[in-house]
Design an enzyme around this catalytic site. Sequence first.
Site, mmCIF file in Angstrom:
data_model
loop_
_atom_site.group_PDB
_atom_site.id
_atom_site.type_symbol
_atom_site.label_atom_id
_atom_site.label_comp_id
_atom_site.label_asym_id
_atom_site.label_seq_id
_atom_site.Cartn_x
_atom_site.Cartn_y
_atom_site.Cartn_z
ATOM 1 C CG ASN A 179 -1.831 -1.212 1.239
ATOM 2 O OD1 ASN A 179 -2.173 -1.748 0.191
ATOM 3 N ND2 ASN A 179 -2.218 -1.647 2.424
ATOM 4 C CG ASP A 184 -2.323 3.341 3.244
ATOM 5 O OD1 ASP A 184 -1.647 3.021 4.247
ATOM 6 O OD2 ASP A 184 -3.069 2.540 2.643
ATOM 7 C CG HIS A 221 3.914 -1.785 -4.632
ATOM 8 N ND1 HIS A 221 2.774 -2.545 -4.589
ATOM 9 C CD2 HIS A 221 4.875 -2.591 -5.169
ATOM 10 C CE1 HIS A 221 3.018 -3.750 -5.076
ATOM 11 N NE2 HIS A 221 4.293 -3.798 -5.428
ATOM 12 C CB THR A 236 -2.151 -9.889 -0.397
ATOM 13 O OG1 THR A 236 -2.077 -11.268 -0.031
ATOM 14 C CG2 THR A 236 -1.434 -9.051 0.646
ATOM 15 C CB SER A 237 -5.210 -10.145 -5.003
ATOM 16 O OG SER A 237 -3.993 -9.695 -5.595
#
Length: 246
Positions: free
Chosen positions: A95, A97, A112, A180-181
């Site tokens: 994330n 943020d 990221h 998470t995917s």
Amino acid sequence: MSLPYRHVVILTGAGISAESGIQTFRAQDGLWENHRIEDVATPEGFQRDPDMVLEFYNQRRRKLLSDAIQPNPAHLALGKLEKELQGSVTVITQNIDNLHERGGSQNIIHMHGELLKARCPESNQTVEQKEDIRHGDLCHCCQMPAQMRPHIVWFGEMPLRMGDIYAALEQADLFVSIGTSGVVYPAAGFVHDARMHGAHTIEINLEPSAVESEFAEKRYGKASIEVPRLVEEILAAQARAKESAA
């Protein structure tokens, strides 16, 4: 949970921040808040239309800084775990943020990038960024001033601090993936790396991820409920071990 853990590695994805009101990328249609990923999350998109890309992230930044976005119980629980565990806790987040920081975590790897930073594409120097980035905002840290860009890893770019991530995975005795995917690599492969080094592995998600079969233990439900529950179990195991050793 019987064993006290000493080196805990947490991987977090969009699911942990979704409960705080941050919208997630919808993989099924390739859209992020109604924008095509190719337009707002690639170097090529930035070259084509820097104004549009900058405004996209400016809007995300303004929302993140608003009172409406706050860390939820999952973020707060991870902050508590880092504070109270007699060992190390490393949070690897996909994330962008700052909710982990605001939740009390300190040892965080933003693989990221970070929405509250800007980066010079020439020198890769980063600066804190709470204001909007405008087309024409130049970096003056290098001899050839360049247009500042969001400090975000776009599709096609290399994730950050991979050496630190793999070093943490080698030491982990517990690896937990939250929200998470399991479809974005290299992060989707971290569970395999941790397991190969002997870590117990746990998945916390609303539904099984694409790599759920790699996990020894699965807990499905809201992160705001399941993460605090897990943290209390870890700390209780630590307390029992301390009592038995006394």
